[in-house]
Design a protein around this motif. Structure first.
Motif, PDB file in Angstrom:
ATOM      1  N   ALA A 228      -3.228   5.685  -0.162  1.00 27.78           N
ATOM      2  CA  ALA A 228      -1.930   5.287   0.370  1.00 27.78           C
ATOM      3  C   ALA A 228      -1.700   5.926   1.729  1.00 27.78           C
ATOM      4  O   ALA A 228      -1.832   7.141   1.883  1.00 27.78           O
ATOM      5  N   CYS A 230       0.873   7.138   4.261  1.00 27.59           N
ATOM      6  CA  CYS A 230       2.272   7.551   4.134  1.00 27.59           C
ATOM      7  C   CYS A 230       2.724   8.268   5.406  1.00 27.59           C
ATOM      8  O   CYS A 230       1.914   8.843   6.144  1.00 27.59           O
ATOM      9  N   SER A 237       4.819   5.449   0.544  1.00 28.43           N
ATOM     10  CA  SER A 237       3.624   4.675   0.841  1.00 28.43           C
ATOM     11  C   SER A 237       3.982   3.481   1.729  1.00 28.43           C
ATOM     12  O   SER A 237       4.871   2.694   1.402  1.00 28.43           O
ATOM     13  N   ASN A 240      -1.211   0.475   0.808  1.00 26.32           N
ATOM     14  CA  ASN A 240      -2.197   0.953  -0.159  1.00 26.32           C
ATOM     15  C   ASN A 240      -3.519   0.252   0.080  1.00 26.32           C
ATOM     16  O   ASN A 240      -3.573  -0.986   0.133  1.00 26.32           O
TER      17      ASN A 240
END
Length: 309
Positions: A228, A230, A237, A240
């Motif tokens: 993920a 981030c 997130s 993904n």
């Protein structure tokens, strides 16, 4: 098992859903059912050991309720093509355990004899075809039908297997019922599978076995890990991806080195997390740890591991 009612549903709702599971019977004299056989020994054994301690909310019985609608569906059948419906069968294995199973419908179409199983399920469950556990279940039913003694007036040979799946979350534009062919396995392979699975269940109950093996990833309905991307600030997130390389390439493409972080999110065990009534008694589940561990760096992009997230 103790049944709770956290949402304070009316008493008649609680009563109706309570009776859904209580109607299930393995069959008198049976040691194990087909559904138990193909499932994890740990799940069956923990249920048996801790039945009086298990707590389940009445709302969670809705999944069992949808499954029980198949019985009503079959009761409505009034067709000359149907030979047998909802018949319980028994089969003695080599080590003496008695296996029981109850198929839904056997019917004739042309010169073929078809064994069909009903699954009230979701669009998601059938989007990739027939699950492996359903294939095993129907092939075992076929084997017992063809090899059980005294269950039928004359020998029955099954030519075709199929899954009939009314879709409970179908929209106006969706197909409402999926009819899926099920691959037939060689009888000797099915017999071998039955005997090996029974032997495994027997071994797991042996007093010399200190710890029942954990469920397999398939039995835990495990989703693959994700990388993920981030923001460092919020940790939410943003995208993904399936590999670290893909995640790093995405960060570089956006020019966000030093601003974004990559989290390795371990597999989701959907059955354990949302559907297993004995997880608090499960050694494997209790061994899971939560938290973050920073384990590697790639340039300016830290890669950290999020456990069980």
């Amino acid at each position: 098992m103790k049944l709770t009612n956290r949402n304070h549903y009316p008493e008649f709702v609680v009563n109706a859903l309570k009776n859904v599971n209580e109607k299930y019977e393995r069959g008198e004299g049976a040691d194990i059912s087909v559904t138990e056989l193909i499932s994890a020994p740990l799940l069956r054994i923990l249920k048996k050991r801790h039945w009086d301690e298990i707590t389940e909310d009445v709302e969670d019985r809705m999944y069992s309720f949808w499954g029980s609608l198949g019985h009503q569906f079959i009761e409505n059948i009034d067709s000359k093509n149907v030979i047998y419906k909802e018949q319980r069968m028994f089969f003695e294995t080599e080590n003496g355990w008695v296996l029981s199973g109850q198929f839904d419908v056997i019917y004739k179409v042309g010169n073929e004899t078809v064994l069909a199983d009903l699954k009230f399920t979701s669009k998601y469950a059938v989007k990739e075809g027939v699950r492996q556990e359903w294939q095993r279940q129907l092939n075992i039913y076929k084997y017992i039908v063809e090899n059980s003694t005294g269950s039928f007036e004359a020998p029955v040979v099954i030519d075709r297997l199929e899954l009939v799946a009314p879709i409970r979350d179908a929209t106006f534009l969706d197909d409402k019922i999926a009819v899926l062919p099920v691959k037939k396995f060689k009888p000797e392979k099915v017999r071998e599978y039955i005997e090996k699975r029974v032997a495994f269940h027997v071994l797991c109950e042996d007093k010399l076995v200190a710890e029942v093996p954990e469920c397999t990833p398939e039995e835990r309905w495990q989703d693959p890990p994700k990388y993920a991307v981030c923001s460092k600030a919020g940790g939410k997130s943003l995208k993904n991806l399936n590999s670290q390389a893909e995640a790093e390439a995405h960060v570089k493409e956006k020019g966000k080195e030093g601003v974004w972080v990559i989290e390795l999110r371990h597999q989701k065990n959907r059955r354990c997390e949302g559907y297993c009534s004995v997880r608090k008694f499960c050694w494997w589940w209790n061994d899971l740890q939560e938290g973050y561990i920073t384990d590697s760096y790639s340039g300016d992009v830290p890669v950290r591991t999020k456990i069980n997230g």
